[in-house]
Design an enzyme around this catalytic site. Structure first.
Site, PDB file in Angstrom:
ATOM      1  N   THR A 153       5.536 102.745   8.940  1.00  0.00           N
ATOM      2  CA  THR A 153       6.233 102.326  10.150  1.00  0.00           C
ATOM      3  C   THR A 153       6.420 100.815  10.118  1.00  0.00           C
ATOM      4  O   THR A 153       5.541 100.077   9.660  1.00  0.00           O
ATOM      5  CB  THR A 153       5.513 102.820  11.432  1.00  0.00           C
ATOM      6  OG1 THR A 153       6.283 102.392  12.568  1.00  0.00           O
ATOM      7  CG2 THR A 153       4.095 102.292  11.543  1.00  0.00           C
ATOM      8  N   GLU A 154       7.581 100.369  10.585  1.00  0.00           N
ATOM      9  CA  GLU A 154       7.991  98.974  10.469  1.00  0.00           C
ATOM     10  C   GLU A 154       6.947  98.012  11.020  1.00  0.00           C
ATOM     11  O   GLU A 154       6.814  96.878  10.563  1.00  0.00           O
ATOM     12  CB  GLU A 154       9.307  98.735  11.229  1.00  0.00           C
ATOM     13  CG  GLU A 154      10.533  99.377  10.609  1.00  0.00           C
ATOM     14  CD  GLU A 154      10.821 100.755  11.163  1.00  0.00           C
ATOM     15  OE1 GLU A 154       9.879 101.571  11.286  1.00  0.00           O
ATOM     16  OE2 GLU A 154      11.991 101.020  11.465  1.00  0.00           O
TER      17      GLU A 154
END
Lengths: 243, 224, 243, 224
Positions: D48-49
């Site tokens: 996830t970013e």
């Protein structure tokens, strides 16, 4: 060497009208709520600072933290990647009324521009945004047959971030995904002010696990039980509190 | 001619200008000595290119840990508040302007602040290390050096003849004879050995010295 | 997911003639001596690999590790910042005889070029080396009135690095200043092979203290009691051992 | 017309193509569902970013830790082997080509692989997040989407009319009617709902479909 600051009001006292302020956090995780609210307190008391350019991934949520800073009318421009949230009403209304400027930056480019600011790299090339509206007006160059967009560094007068443990020399660790932009912003601001959940003496953090070395930090203020934006918003909190 | 300062004395003098709490990088070799002379009540934090901030002095012989070394590959020790990091973060500190002072050796320094300290020409094996990064990164770049070469040629010159390390980067030179600032492309004399005449100093310097009204005596403790 | 490799010979079996290999370490700290020696063993046995381009901060010391790799005649080109050491005879002799190519790169630029390779940044600007011989032929651009040199990313086919603790998913921690270039090289190589002093199961490393996340690692081989180059050289060791 | 797949069924189909050990980023919202359908014996590692690799599913309600969230700001959990890192390292993973697959939603996909998924035009507040980075970073960029808009206009088009997210970046589309590859600037049909005729599918698609000899049936479990 002791970088501790006695209280939140002192911690934010150097921020002046028109400055660029990087604020850590991704949504609510890592948002330095108490530092932001201390800045709002100062504005309530003195009318300053105002006309700030704020750098954050988002545009705030509900009526606390960054959203409250915007609602207070202190932010002239926002540099962010994703000004949407569960409740982005404060920013959305102001933006649609033309009351705040928005510079939209792809998230990875935003992170890299901040890192570049801290690392003395004035410009770099990225494939991100090539051929899109967000690349308009930017230099493009080809390397090995692929096209890249030139992006510029991003620096700030102040960074306001939240860390987990901090020592008196400014060495920091973070808590889970609350790390996000904070270590980058610490490098890119002339003055990095950190609210730490736990303040320890120098030597209280294992040198192997320091995430942000103290050289990037100018001030540390202890906030032992920090508020979580998500929790405040679920309780429909407002800042300053509605009487 | 007046007795010139020893390298140790030059290092001592350079150390007097380092402020309390300053972040400092000392070049390999002779400049490393500066760390030994921090004035009482002041504590600098030393940075080394290979990823340590806030390290301490050399360990006792036999106590070395060869994973805990400085850029000169000499063993160092931990201090409270030390941090480790990788090379890109280390040079973000350097290039990003986070160091207060870098103190380097020199083959030549020109009056415009150009520094030559990495190559003596096309012969031999060239090696640059972190010098080119340091000279464009630290807020203040100072040089410590003998005032002249072994064969008595000036090291402070009008224009460097050796390959450059950086352009217009040096702002102060601590030499064996004087302390000289570089301002507006000129060598400005700040301190000189008391027994040394201005004419003598000028004759050992490769470019015109600007002599302000006040030139202090360069006095150091006896140190060898 | 299990990235462990049973032995050193297997760990280096994919490196072919002419490949670019990044090797971790700054001087002796962090040098993956056992991986390098396994590569030499293969060359002794098979005559391959040869004509390697090696990226390392230095050029080896004495007659072990990188110096031994060069002495074995396996390295055609070295990309490094500082080819001097207490005993750089192996490299020096070969270089002065024209037997090895040298690309000299300022140390911070070397680190940043490797990071750029791993981060998908094909080029960046740095003040480092502006106006010097090492900037010759490189594009120069001015930003805010200051001149900068354009530098290109650096990538590799393989990275050989040493870590302290590694888990089966490739998450890594390092030991003190042995970290240096290793985390960067891990990101910039198509195949990163790591010798770890201690191999643990997934979950054996606190997620907060992981320095290199497993996504950057393709293989992990346990070497419980690794040799230290400095110690070997003080004992005048040679590899392969002199009979 | 044949009953189209539910979003859940599209997510299931996309999940079948993710290999064991793949590093995967799932876009905010609908694509997040893909994680629920990993085939038995395979384990993908999700990125996830906002700085987590290898996180697990959502916690039970009331068990959320709001420092442990994904890019959609939803709470997630730890798994053995999770790692945390900052945003620049996170996008080094993305931009540097270290992710095997990114699966994103779409407003429009063009036959040359152009994707529009971030802006519906000049009205409202624009938001881009990490989409523009992901489409030029992951080794494989796939889209999951309804085949048509709510008012039945094709989402697979000759040329995107909305602002682009990325140029020539999508290589496979999992739609509510078909699985379509993008090859050499054309939509190549790989699978379609068994009850759907080629003519019907073409009529709902905004650019010519290339029909290879073998087109498989698109079959999924009952999932709502």
């Amino acid at each position: 060497m002791d970088k501790t600051i006695p209280d939140l009001a002192t911690a934010v006292s150097g921020i002046e009208d028109g400055m660029t302020v990087m604020i850590g956090g991704f949504g609510g995780s890592g948002a330095p709520i108490e530092l932001i609210h201390a800045l709002i307190d100062r504005h309530v008391r003195t009318g300053h600072p105002t006309g700030l350019t704020v750098v954050n991934n988002n545009a705030g949520n509900g009526h606390v933290g960054l959203a409250a800073l915007i609602e207070q009318g202190m932010v002239g421009k926002l540099i962010c990647s994703f000004p949407r949230s569960a409740d982005p009403k404060v920013f959305t209304d102001l933006y649609l009324a033309g009351g705040i400027e928005l510079e939209l930056v792809p998230q990875g480019t935003l992170a890299e521009r901040i890192r570049a600011g801290g690392a003395g790299i004035p410009a770099f090339y990225t494939p991100t945004s090539f051929g899109t509206d967000l690349a308009k007006g930017k230099p493009v160059e080809e390397f090995e047959g692929r096209s890249y967009v030139q992006e510029r560094w991003l620096k700030a007068d102040y960074a306001l971030i939240k860390a987990d443990t901090g020592d008196t020399m400014g060495n920091l660790t973070f808590r889970m995904a609350a790390r996000n932009f904070a270590p980058l912003m610490a490098t890119a601001a002339a003055h990095t002010i950190v609210q730490v959940t736990r303040l320890v003496e120098a030597g209280g953090i294992d040198p192997e696990v320091v995430v942000t070395p103290g050289i990037f930090v100018q001030g540390v203020v202890e906030v032992p039980d920090p508020a979580q934006e998500e929790v405040l918003n679920r309780a429909d909190a407002h800042y300053p509190e509605v009487a | 001619m007046a007795t010139k300062l020893t390298p140790t004395q030059i290092a001592w003098r350079a150390a007097q200008d380092i402020e309390d709490g300053a972040y400092v990088n000392l070049g390999i070799g002779f400049p490393e000595m500066v760390a030994r002379f921090q004035p009482p009540g002041r504590e600098a934090i030393f940075h080394t290119e290979n990823g340590i901030l806030g390290f301490g002095e050399a360990p006792a012989p036999g106590e070395e840990d060869w994973d805990l070394i400085n850029a000169g590959k000499k063993a160092v020790t931990l201090k409270p508040g030390t941090a480790f990091f990788h090379h890109a973060d280390s040079f973000a500190m350097v290039r990003g302007g986070h160091l207060d002072v870098a103190i380097l050796g020199a083959y030549e320094v020109a009056e415009n602040g150009d520094l030559a300290n990495w190559s003596t020409g096309p012969k031999g094996v060239p090696a640059v290390g972190g010098a080119m990064d340091l000279v464009h990164g630290a807020k203040r770049v100072a040089v410590i050096t003998d005032h002249v070469t072994r064969d008595n040629r000036p090291k402070l010159v009008k224009t460097c003849s050796l390959p450059l390390t950086g352009v217009g980067c040096v702002t102060r030179v601590y030499s064996s004879l004087a302390v000289i600032d570089i301002e507006n492309g000129r060598f400005v004399l700040r301190e000189k050995l008391p027994a040394l005449s201005l004419d003598e100093l000028q004759s050992l310097t490769g470019a015109d010295l600007v002599i302000p009204d006040a030139v202090a005596d360069l006095v150091t403790p006896e140190l060898t």
